[in-house]
Scaffold this motif. Structure first.
Motif, short mmCIF file in Angstrom:
data_model
loop_
_atom_site.label_atom_id
_atom_site.label_comp_id
_atom_site.label_asym_id
_atom_site.label_seq_id
_atom_site.Cartn_x
_atom_site.Cartn_y
_atom_site.Cartn_z
N VAL A 197 0.62 -1.23 0.21
CA VAL A 197 -0.13 -0.06 -0.31
C VAL A 197 0.65 1.01 0.19
O VAL A 197 0.30 2.31 -0.57
N GLN A 245 2.22 0.56 -9.24
CA GLN A 245 2.57 2.69 -9.21
C GLN A 245 1.04 2.86 -10.67
O GLN A 245 0.24 3.81 -9.84
N LEU A 262 -5.13 6.22 -3.34
CA LEU A 262 -3.69 5.83 -2.13
C LEU A 262 -3.49 6.62 -0.98
O LEU A 262 -4.16 6.25 -0.20
#
Length: 264
Positions: free
Chosen positions: A19, A230, A238
């Motif tokens: 994460v 990403q 995010l």
């Protein structure tokens, strides 16, 4: 240490890094409460163990960013130049001036709260024009300050400075690899500083080597996966997730720091 504890540390490092790696935030920010509350690492050994996690986990995401050609440019060098001296100072302050768990939780809350609120604000606020970029001298000064706080908290420093740069309009594709590179190198210096201090100071200030390595191996894999994801992940979601987690953890540690009976 039991095998269940080791497995918990590995999984925590893996999931957290998946994460956090895409936005350049060290997974150590969120590993610390797991160490204290789940893995029961004693204070102040949690800080050098966090730094050890960064050392082991860092190459995973960095390898992927290097493969993507994202590690070029002067930003990483500026961050490293500022944060490396700061992390040494922070380690000394952590050992000799902030040894108690209650005070440590208050310091952790002071770091996490502005970080979390900033990330949430940037995620929820409508897009605005970029502000003027920070000067080299300003980046170096901020690097020294955040490196010092990072040395106390065990996150290296780059994770704090990254959101500031994002607020000045620097793209996340530049910030994430630079912040992680800074965190990786400053964590090496910080872990070495704690190891030296452990030779001359009483108390649990050496890293928990086995657990730190297991968490780091999980972070190594998770960081690579996160960096690979990403380009496919929405930046707004995010940042909002990370900001919410950081703010919630800050509230928890603030409560525990102000109410000694409420924490471990």
């Amino acid at each position: 240490m039991t095998w269940q504890t080791g497995l918990s540390g590995f999984l925590a490092g893996l999931l957290i890094s998946i994460v956090t790696a895409p936005v350049g935030v060290s997974g150590a920010v969120f590993l610390l409460p797991v160490q204290l509350s789940v893995l029961h690492v004693p204070n102040p050994a949690v800080t050098p163990t966090n730094l050890l996690f960064n050392v082991v986990a860092g190459p995973g995401a960095l390898a992927r960013y290097r493969r993507n050609g994202q590690l070029t440019g002067p930003l990483a060098r500026l961050l490293i130049t500022g944060t490396v001296p700061g992390v040494v100072l922070g380690a000394i302050i952590r050992v000799f001036a902030i040894p108690g768990p209650q005070v440590f939780r208050l310091v952790a809350a002071a770091v996490l709260l502005p970080l979390g609120l900033w990330l949430c604000a940037r995620a929820l606020r409508p897009a605005a024009g970029d502000r003027p970029p920070l000067t080299r001298r300003t980046i170096l000064g901020l690097g020294l300050a955040t490196g010092t706080v990072g040395g106390v908290y065990g996150i290296g420093g780059g994770s704090i400075l990254g959101p500031i740069l994002a607020g000045r309009g620097t793209p996340m594709t530049h910030i994430a690899p630079a912040a992680l590179a800074s965190t990786f190198l400053t964590s090496i210096v910080g872990a070495a500083t704690y190891a030296v201090l452990a030779l001359t100071t009483d108390g649990d200030i050496a890293p928990h080597w086995i657990l730190g390595l297991l968490c780091g191996i999980g972070g190594l894999i998770g960081g690579y996966l996160g960096a690979r994801l990403q380009p496919r992940l929405p930046e707004k979601a995010l940042r909002l997730l990370l900001g919410s987690l950081a703010t919630a953890l800050a509230a928890l540690y603030l409560f525990q720091g102000l109410n000694p009976s409420g924490g471990n």
